[in-house]
Design a protein around this motif. Structure first.
Motif, PDB file in Angstrom:
ATOM      1  N   UNK A   1      23.655  25.869 -17.231  1.00  0.00           N
ATOM      2  CA  UNK A   1      24.632  25.835 -16.146  1.00  0.00           C
ATOM      3  C   UNK A   1      24.076  26.460 -14.873  1.00  0.00           C
ATOM      4  N   UNK A   2      24.911  26.484 -13.823  1.00  0.00           N
ATOM      5  CA  UNK A   2      24.434  26.820 -12.477  1.00  0.00           C
ATOM      6  C   UNK A   2      24.162  28.301 -12.269  1.00  0.00           C
ATOM      7  N   UNK A   3      24.751  29.180 -13.087  1.00  0.00           N
ATOM      8  CA  UNK A   3      24.506  30.607 -12.913  1.00  0.00           C
ATOM      9  C   UNK A   3      23.054  30.909 -13.273  1.00  0.00           C
ATOM     10  N   UNK A   4      22.381  31.692 -12.430  1.00  0.00           N
ATOM     11  CA  UNK A   4      20.961  31.978 -12.632  1.00  0.00           C
ATOM     12  C   UNK A   4      20.784  33.260 -13.441  1.00  0.00           C
ATOM     13  N   UNK A   5      20.114  33.160 -14.573  1.00  0.00           N
ATOM     14  CA  UNK A   5      19.827  34.331 -15.401  1.00  0.00           C
ATOM     15  C   UNK A   5      18.823  35.229 -14.697  1.00  0.00           C
ATOM     16  N   UNK A   6      18.914  36.518 -14.964  1.00  0.00           N
ATOM     17  CA  UNK A   6      17.927  37.446 -14.435  1.00  0.00           C
ATOM     18  C   UNK A   6      16.595  37.232 -15.136  1.00  0.00           C
ATOM     19  N   UNK A   7      15.487  37.693 -14.564  1.00  0.00           N
ATOM     20  CA  UNK A   7      14.183  37.521 -15.222  1.00  0.00           C
ATOM     21  C   UNK A   7      14.143  38.084 -16.644  1.00  0.00           C
ATOM     22  N   UNK A   8      14.670  39.283 -16.851  1.00  0.00           N
ATOM     23  CA  UNK A   8      14.644  39.859 -18.196  1.00  0.00           C
ATOM     24  C   UNK A   8      15.546  39.093 -19.152  1.00  0.00           C
ATOM     25  N   UNK A   9      16.660  38.554 -18.647  1.00  0.00           N
ATOM     26  CA  UNK A   9      17.529  37.745 -19.500  1.00  0.00           C
ATOM     27  C   UNK A   9      16.837  36.451 -19.906  1.00  0.00           C
ATOM     28  N   UNK A  10      16.045  35.866 -19.008  1.00  0.00           N
ATOM     29  CA  UNK A  10      15.295  34.656 -19.363  1.00  0.00           C
ATOM     30  C   UNK A  10      14.274  34.952 -20.454  1.00  0.00           C
ATOM     31  N   UNK A  11      13.608  36.100 -20.353  1.00  0.00           N
ATOM     32  CA  UNK A  11      12.660  36.494 -21.396  1.00  0.00           C
ATOM     33  C   UNK A  11      13.383  36.679 -22.723  1.00  0.00           C
ATOM     34  N   UNK A  12      14.548  37.313 -22.679  1.00  0.00           N
ATOM     35  CA  UNK A  12      15.321  37.562 -23.890  1.00  0.00           C
ATOM     36  C   UNK A  12      15.758  36.259 -24.548  1.00  0.00           C
ATOM     37  N   UNK A  13      16.057  35.254 -23.722  1.00  0.00           N
ATOM     38  CA  UNK A  13      16.513  33.958 -24.214  1.00  0.00           C
ATOM     39  C   UNK A  13      15.353  33.054 -24.621  1.00  0.00           C
ATOM     40  N   UNK A  14      14.229  33.164 -23.916  1.00  0.00           N
ATOM     41  CA  UNK A  14      13.003  32.389 -24.157  1.00  0.00           C
ATOM     42  C   UNK A  14      13.057  30.991 -23.572  1.00  0.00           C
ATOM     43  N   UNK A  15      14.082  30.687 -22.798  1.00  0.00           N
ATOM     44  CA  UNK A  15      14.053  29.449 -22.026  1.00  0.00           C
ATOM     45  C   UNK A  15      14.944  29.589 -20.798  1.00  0.00           C
ATOM     46  N   UNK A  16      14.825  28.605 -19.899  1.00  0.00           N
ATOM     47  CA  UNK A  16      15.644  28.590 -18.695  1.00  0.00           C
ATOM     48  C   UNK A  16      15.429  27.289 -17.952  1.00  0.00           C
ATOM     49  N   UNK A  17      16.377  26.973 -17.070  1.00  0.00           N
ATOM     50  CA  UNK A  17      16.199  25.791 -16.219  1.00  0.00           C
ATOM     51  C   UNK A  17      15.197  26.130 -15.108  1.00  0.00           C
ATOM     52  N   UNK A  18      14.863  25.153 -14.283  1.00  0.00           N
ATOM     53  CA  UNK A  18      13.783  25.341 -13.312  1.00  0.00           C
ATOM     54  C   UNK A  18      14.076  26.484 -12.340  1.00  0.00           C
ATOM     55  N   UNK A  19      15.345  26.638 -11.929  1.00  0.00           N
ATOM     56  CA  UNK A  19      15.682  27.731 -11.028  1.00  0.00           C
ATOM     57  C   UNK A  19      15.478  29.090 -11.668  1.00  0.00           C
ATOM     58  N   UNK A  20      15.689  29.164 -12.982  1.00  0.00           N
ATOM     59  CA  UNK A  20      15.494  30.432 -13.697  1.00  0.00           C
ATOM     60  C   UNK A  20      14.019  30.672 -13.992  1.00  0.00           C
ATOM     61  N   UNK A  21      13.299  29.621 -14.364  1.00  0.00           N
ATOM     62  CA  UNK A  21      11.860  29.760 -14.592  1.00  0.00           C
ATOM     63  C   UNK A  21      11.156  30.230 -13.318  1.00  0.00           C
ATOM     64  N   UNK A  22      11.525  29.638 -12.184  1.00  0.00           N
ATOM     65  CA  UNK A  22      10.855  30.010 -10.935  1.00  0.00           C
ATOM     66  C   UNK A  22      11.268  31.400 -10.470  1.00  0.00           C
ATOM     67  N   UNK A  23      12.521  31.780 -10.679  1.00  0.00           N
ATOM     68  CA  UNK A  23      12.953  33.148 -10.381  1.00  0.00           C
ATOM     69  C   UNK A  23      12.152  34.140 -11.216  1.00  0.00           C
ATOM     70  N   UNK A  24      11.995  33.852 -12.488  1.00  0.00           N
ATOM     71  CA  UNK A  24      11.232  34.689 -13.409  1.00  0.00           C
ATOM     72  C   UNK A  24       9.768  34.788 -12.978  1.00  0.00           C
TER      73      UNK A  24
END
Length: 918
Positions: A168-191
């Motif tokens: 969904x449109x809400x952007x996960x924080x970098x550490x949350x993306x690591x915790x989840x192990x995936x993300x959409x392009x906006x989250x990957x690039x933020x990370x």
């Protein structure tokens, strides 16, 4: 003599230390004075809550004080209210430490460091401690590398942690993306930007707000090295920089941009300067461009100063604004963009006008504001996107092989972490150990929530155990059921427990009703959604209920419950609206609004909903148009009703509603007409103050058909047909929707609907050898079984077929498979074979068909042995040699009638359109 020498050394050292301690962060005096001025304005805008307490610290060095001033001067309001000053001071010190310890620290110009290393925020994510955590993991890994090699290495590390998956449109924080192990392009690039900045490498997130040749958007990363900016796909390592799967689509882009923290005076074209960021145009880094100027005039031919000019790209069946500018004293603005078409929409004081602008053909455009609210119009517009012209850097076979080897290793590292997430059996076991009474629906749902929580499962287990101990297990299950999957992956225990314990209990039956599969939904469950739910929109989840309940007496809350409009009035009196200092509309937390007593209107709306729900008043923000509502229980009337909040008026009112029904000529369009599909074939926007505002629906909403209910008002209808070359045949028209006079005898307004067709016929466009061989594969558990090689003809038999070569885990392939899965029944009915191939057995092992539910059973999977099929298609169709996926429709007479390569949204519909034309 020794004593004198010693004293001299001490004096020199003291002077050096003093000078170091008083070194400026803002070295240019003029810029420093500008920051001081902006900082003082920010302090004046936020006089409450002691929000600048960190500056009272007497031990701050000049460097630290100026760096903090720079951050505070330009950060959005929520970053001031929601994070303590010590957090920013730690980041200032960490960034300075990194600059001194990393070998490239001294090479980075101060301006580049200031805007692209120091800032913490990248997008609209929650801020976290990623700078400290990532530096600890990365510093030794990159310290001995040249800067460009270090960028590549950081991206390999990112791939160890995170891979692409839409969300969904809400952007996960970098550490949350690591915790989840995936993300959409906006989250990957933020990370990835956060990771690069953590080791002192300047980095920025680049967006194309919308593609011109296909639907959707994309985000990636640019990093600075040795005086130049280079790009790459975040968490998608390549052997060299300036290479990604998106080289080709970016070469067709109309606009690529980035938001730079603070006031920025770089070499790029400035698109917009706000109190928080400077938006710059980086399109020239990716595609040929042209500059065009627009002059806005009124009906009398006079130039209009201060008019708003929106540059729009057709995407998802709407004309989406990718850039906004305001005219100068001569009524003019200009923009540099890709060499294709946009729609330009100008507005001022309720009047408006629009026209197509071809950047490759029209250096100038004059727009007349010749329309006003209520005017009926209809216009056909042909949109042509830029042509594809990618520039690809050279990659040797050795570089490619080494990169592939590393990616396999990185997949195994990430998969080992993912293996620590709960299995189905473990989730069932955890739920079975809970002592509270659960319905069978609730038990199954809780197990699925644990699986969806991924690396956050320990938080959910702790919460469920506490809910069980409190005797509120069904209530806890209901609370989890109204969270998104992303919420389950990053929600904090404190948030869950606050909303569990500080929301009034209701009958367990109601909680059971909202738990999937929603087996007993009724109007009474509005209580659960509009009071228990911790979120109103896409804001971060926070534990606000106990906080607000402590700020009001029970008598005050009773007053508000009896008359919710009094709460609207309280918010109006106590909250000052400031739209300027939160230009990105990053939500301020409800507690942050309370402390600052200042908010933008969106955060004010969120604050009102949080206040209301804390007092057990049902409230929400309508997803379709962002309007705030509360639940009212009027006297002498059965049941509740939603009242719309208007903070500019004294009383809330029920909205006047109207019904529309699409007609083609005199014939009503049928409900199942496939030409009527929201976001694909049409959209509706409300025209307000001369500008269209999209009506946003969920894609499965039943209103996205031939008829629906909307607020009475003035609307814009956009329809469009996407052509095979990416062009669009669009029509825009307006209609007025009157309010229903009699709710018991509704009358639908007839709205003309027309989907333009191209008249294209299926034609033979190339040749493909149906005797080409591949290796079919079967998957038995985790084991992959290659079978004997066979030809496409053997597999498919006589007639038409689809052949594809895919890139497992790559974003373009994921989109293509989801599009095909969405039309799985249509492909089943067609009945012809589809052969989906992967470049290698390792690539096939990375593919998980379960992620694409709905794929037709007519698919045969295999390996493109020796890369022969892909090479044959590329050579025969004159395609780019390195871009996946590739799809063709061909027949056993070796005739190709359709080809698609790379990133394309709506591929399933394109394939079926050709199939129906065969």
């Amino acid at each position: 003599m020794k004593t004198f020498t010693h004293l001299l050394c001490v004096l020199i050292l003291s002077i050096a230390l003093f000078a170091c301690n008083n070194a400026h962060f803002l070295k240019e005096e003029a810029y420093r004075n500008q920051v001081i001025q902006d900082f003082e304005l920010k302090k004046q805008a936020l006089p409450h809550g002691d929000l600048f307490a960190v500056f009272a610290d007497s031990v701050l060095s000049v460097y630290e004080r100026e760096a903090l001033m720079f951050l505070y001067a330009y950060m959005p309001i929520g970053d001031v209210t929601d994070y303590p000053g010590d957090y920013y001071l730690e980041n200032v010190r960490l960034s300075k430490q990194t600059r001194s310890e990393m070998p490239w620290g001294k090479e980075i110009p101060d301006e580049v460091f200031r805007h692209f290393v120091l800032p913490i925020r990248v997008n609209n994510e929650n801020l976290d401690d990623s700078r400290r955590v990532f530096y600890g993991e990365l510093k030794d890994r990159v310290k001995g590398l040249p800067m460009k090699e270090a960028i590549l290495e950081v991206n390999h590390w990112c791939h160890e942690k995170v891979v692409y998956r839409p969300s969904d449109a809400r952007t996960s924080s970098p550490l949350a993306s690591v915790k989840t192990a995936y993300g959409r392009c906006g989250e990957e690039s933020t990370f990835a930007v956060a990771a690069l900045r953590s080791v002192g490498i300047p980095a920025r997130q680049v967006y194309t707000p919308r593609w011109a040749h296909t639907d959707d958007n994309h985000a990636w990363v640019e990093a600075w090295a040795d005086g130049h900016w280079y790009f790459f796909g975040a968490c998608e390592p390549e052997p060299v920089l300036n290479l990604g799967w998106f080289n080709a689509p970016a070469s067709r882009g109309m606009l690529m941009h980035t938001k730079v923290f603070g006031r920025y005076n770089g070499p790029e074209e400035m698109m917009l300067e706000t109190p928080n960021y400077t938006e710059i145009n980086v399109t020239e880094n990716y595609a040929p461009t042209a500059k065009a100027s627009v002059t806005v005039r009124d009906k009398n031919g006079q130039p209009v100063a201060g008019a708003r000019v929106d540059f729009k790209v057709y995407n998802y069946a709407e004309f989406y604004t990718v850039a906004t500018k305001y005219t100068d004293a001569n009524g003019q603005v200009s923009l540099t963009a890709g060499k294709g078409d946009m729609l330009v929409w100008a507005s001022d004081k309720g009047t408006f006008g629009f026209s197509k602008l071809s950047f490759d053909k029209q250096p100038e455009l004059t727009l007349t504001l010749d329309k006003k609210e209520g005017d009926i119009f209809e216009e056909d517009i042909d949109i042509v996107p830029p042509v594809e012209n990618p520039i690809l850097p050279e990659v040797t076979p050795e570089q490619r092989a080494e990169n592939d080897r590393r990616m396999v290793q990185e997949d195994s590292i990430r998969n080992a972490y993912v293996a620590t997430f709960p299995t189905v059996e473990q989730a069932d076991s955890i739920v079975s150990c809970l002592k509270g009474k659960l319905s069978s629906f609730a038990g199954k749902a809780l197990a699925s929530f644990l699986l969806d929580s991924r690396g956050n499962h320990d938080v959910l287990v702790r919460f469920l155990n506490e809910a069980d101990r409190q005797g509120k297990l069904m209530k806890g299950a209901a609370l989890l059921s109204i969270l998104t999957k992303k919420d389950l992956r990053d929600v904090r225990y404190e948030v869950l427990i606050d909303h569990l314990l500080n929301t009034k209990d209701v009958d367990t039956y109601l909680y059971d009703c909202v738990i999937p599969p929603f087996h007993c939904m009724d109007a009474s469950t509005e209580y659960v959604y509009d009071i228990l739910a911790p979120r109103a929109s896409t804001e971060a989840l926070t534990p606000y209920k106990s906080f607000f309940q402590s700020k009001f007496s029970e008598a005050e809350m009773d007053t508000f419950r009896t008359r919710p409009q009094a709460l609207v009035e309280w918010v109006n009196r106590n909250i000052t609206i400031d739209e300027e200092n939160n230009f990105q509309r990053i939500p301020i937390s409800p507690e942050g609004v309370w402390r600052a007593k200042v908010a933008d209107s969106y955060s004010r709306d969120l604050f009102f909903v949080a206040l209301a729900r804390s007092m057990n008043i049902g409230a929400d923000i309508r997803s379709t148009d962002g309007r705030v509502r509360y639940v009212s229980w009027p006297e002498n009337r059965w049941g509740s009703e939603f009242m719309e909040v208007d903070f500019d008026k004294q009383e809330a009112v029920e909205a006047s509603r109207g019904i529309y029904h699409f007609y083609e000529g005199d014939k009503a369009i049928a409900r199942d007409d496939k030409r009527v599909k929201y976001y694909s074939k049409f959209t509706i926007s409300r025209l307000q103050e001369g500008r269209p505002e999209l009506i946003s629906y969920e894609e499965q909403d039943p209103r996205l058909r031939n008829m629906g209910v909307l607020d009475a008002g003035y609307y814009l209808l956009v329809t469009g047909t996407r052509l095979a070359d990416g062009g669009v045949l669009a029509r825009i028209s307006s209609f007025v929707l009157p309010a229903q006079k009699d709710e018991f005898k509704p009358v639908a307004t007839k709205v003309p609907y027309h989907l333009r067709e191209s008249g294209e016929k299926v034609a033979v466009i190339g040749n493909f050898n149906s005797e080409s061989l591949f290796t079919p594969v079967e998957r038995i558990g985790e084991k992959v079984m290659p079978l004997a090689r066979q030809s496409i003809l053997q597999t498919c038999g006589r007639g038409y077929f689809v052949v594809a070569v895919l890139g497992a885990g790559q974003e373009p392939t994921n989109h293509a498979l989801k599009d095909i899965a969405a039309l799985g029944n249509d492909f089943e009915q067609w009945g012809r074979k589809m052969v989906f191939l992967f470049p290698s057995e390792e690539q096939y092992k990375k593919f998980n068909a379960a992620e694409f539910k709905g794929l037709p059973s007519t698919i045969t999977y295999g390996i493109d042995t020796d890369d022969s099929i892909r090479k044959g298609i590329v050579q025969a169709m004159n395609l780019n040699n390195s871009i996946l996926p590739v799809f063709i429709i061909a027949d056993t007479f070796n005739r190709v009638v359709f080809v698609s390569q790379g990133y394309t949204i709506g591929l399933g519909e394109q394939l079926m359109k050709v199939v129906h034309g065969l």
